[in-house]
Design an enzyme around this catalytic site. Structure first.
Site, short mmCIF file in Angstrom:
data_model
loop_
_atom_site.label_atom_id
_atom_site.label_comp_id
_atom_site.label_asym_id
_atom_site.label_seq_id
_atom_site.Cartn_x
_atom_site.Cartn_y
_atom_site.Cartn_z
N ASP A 1 -8.44 8.25 -5.79
CA ASP A 1 -8.00 7.95 -4.41
C ASP A 1 -6.84 8.81 -3.93
O ASP A 1 -6.06 9.35 -4.71
CB ASP A 1 -7.64 6.47 -4.27
CG ASP A 1 -6.57 6.02 -5.23
OD1 ASP A 1 -6.58 6.48 -6.39
OD2 ASP A 1 -5.68 5.24 -4.83
N GLU B 1 -6.21 3.50 -7.15
CA GLU B 1 -5.06 3.31 -8.04
C GLU B 1 -3.80 3.02 -7.26
O GLU B 1 -2.92 2.30 -7.72
CB GLU B 1 -4.85 4.55 -8.93
CG GLU B 1 -3.84 4.36 -10.05
CD GLU B 1 -2.40 4.34 -9.58
OE1 GLU B 1 -1.61 3.53 -10.10
OE2 GLU B 1 -2.05 5.10 -8.66
ZN LIG Z 1 0.67 7.92 -6.71
ZN LIG Z 2 -1.01 8.88 -9.18
#
Ligand SMILES: [Zn+2]
Ligand SMILES: [Zn+2]
Length: 409
Positions: free
Chosen positions: A93, A150
């Site tokens: 991401d 994440e």
């Molecule tokens: Zn980051």
């Molecule tokens: Zn990262």
């Protein structure tokens, strides 16, 4: 663990060949990295990226499973009769940041960029995937995990809730993050607590509004909130063992709109971090106690919304030592930090390490002038992943797999 001692091949030749092989295919995956960089996607919306990952893995013979954690992808490959399995995770991401690098492959999307290098992490693992499939010498099962979201949204946890480790059991699991400020290609390991827990707290103080000229007829949440901001710091100074790290940051204190009106409510927003599971519990307990007691002493009441975010990331000693051995074998001891410092940032790979033993490895993204954008800190609009790491990171994963799943005899 003594996996590194079970292979009898002439080591130096083998490792040299492995680095060479990865350098030889680096251009292909630098192009992939830049393509992903140009098309960044936010957490749980990694549609194009996960398509790209799944297509490549399928083409190299991996059994591909999609849909875990929404846009997550797992590529599984088995060779030989070995019964052991290893998991390697990359994140996909991007961040809500407007890119300011001016690079030819800069983000084509307004307000979204790969400012944490997850484009690079994905490319490194894809490069390793191709090599592992076509040239990897191992016996057992390799699970390559490409996770969504994440950055604050807990994609790792979501994949686990969707059955990641039930469908793809792993004896050990590893992940890697780039680190600006460390020399390019150097590998940093650490056993024990390596990254902080991160909790979010919203405190709403309910007072009694009134005229600024008649404070005795009101219950002022601004004064109560101000006392709480100061009081909270005494938890770090006076309740937490000085040998342990703790952070309580009040990032927002919002109340009122006029200079002669005492507002009804005040809101405080906190970021709370620690590097120890017991300290994390203590912080929650003391913050809750102190806020309620302080509120009461000022004649207001408090609602506390305490959101537990990512846990402390704890690297397991045996798996970290195994990764250390592989790192030193690959790039030489001079380029390996055997026990780096703990970081106050957080990382959702921590959830995976609560379920499966493993280790989180850092790779230097470059330092100082001459390293281009590589020395710029992550989450900055001028940041870029260092492409020289594509070959090094991929070679590390390939060697880790071969050492973890050795062909016996
Ligand atoms: Zn980051
Ligand atoms: Zn990262």
């Amino acid at each position: 663990m003594d996996k590194a001692d079970t292979v009898n091949a002439p080591r130096e030749t083998l490792v040299h060949d492995k680095l060479q092989a990865h350098h030889a295919q680096a251009d292909e995956f630098i192009a992939v990295r830049r393509d992903i960089h140009r098309h960044p996607e936010m957490g749980y919306k990694e549609y194009r990226t996960s398509d790209l990952v799944a297509e490549q893995l399928s083409a190299w013979g991996y059994q591909v499973t999609r849909g875990l954690g929404g846009t997550g992808v797992v590529g599984q490959l088995k060779k030989g009769m070995g019964t052991e399995s290893i998991g390697i995770r990359a994140d996909m991401d991007a961040l809500p940041i407007e890119e300011a690098t001016g690079l030819p492959y800069a983000s084509c999307k307004v307000g979204i960029m790969h400012a944490c290098g997850h484009d690079g992490h994905t490319a490194m693992l894809l490069a390793a995937a191709k090599h592992i499939a076509q040239q990897g010498v191992f016996s057992g099962t390799v699970n390559l995990i490409f996770q969504p979201a994440e950055e604050g949204l807990g994609g790792a946890k979501k994949m686990m809730e969707d059955g990641l480790f039930q469908q793809f059991p792993c004896q050990a699991i590893f992940a890697m993050h780039n680190m600006p400020g460390q020399p390019q290609g150097h590998l940093v390991l650490r056993d024990g607590s390596a990254m902080a827990s991160s909790d979010y707290v919203t405190i709403t103080l309910h007072g009694k509004g009134g005229h600024g000229a008649m404070p005795h007829l009101a219950a002022d949440p601004v004064v109560a909130g101000s006392a709480i901001v100061l009081g909270l710091q005494s938890i770090v100074a006076r309740n937490v063992d000085p040998q342990h790290m703790a952070i309580i940051t009040v990032g927002a204190l919002q109340a009122g709109v006029a200079n002669n009106v005492i507002p009804q409510t005040a809101t405080l927003r906190l970021s709370v971090r620690s590097l120890d599971r017991d300290v994390r519990v203590l912080l929650e307990q003391r913050i809750t106690e102190l806020v309620h007691a302080q509120a009461q002493s000022y004649g207001v009441t408090a609602d506390i919304d305490y959101q537990r975010g990512y846990p402390v990331l704890v690297n397991h000693p045996a798996e970290t030592d195994f990764a250390r051995t592989v790192a030193e074998e690959l790039v030489g001891p001079a380029r390996v930090v055997r026990q780096g410092p703990a970081l106050t940032g957080s990382e959702d790979f921590a959830f995976m390490l609560e379920a499966v033993p493993g280790s989180y490895v850092l790779i230097g993204n470059g330092q100082g002038p001459g390293e281009g954008h590589g020395a710029c800190m992550v989450h900055n609009p001028g940041y870029d992943f260092n492409d020289k790491n594509v070959a090094v990171g991929a070679a590390f994963w390939s060697l880790l797999v071969e050492r973890f799943l050795p062909v016996q005899g």
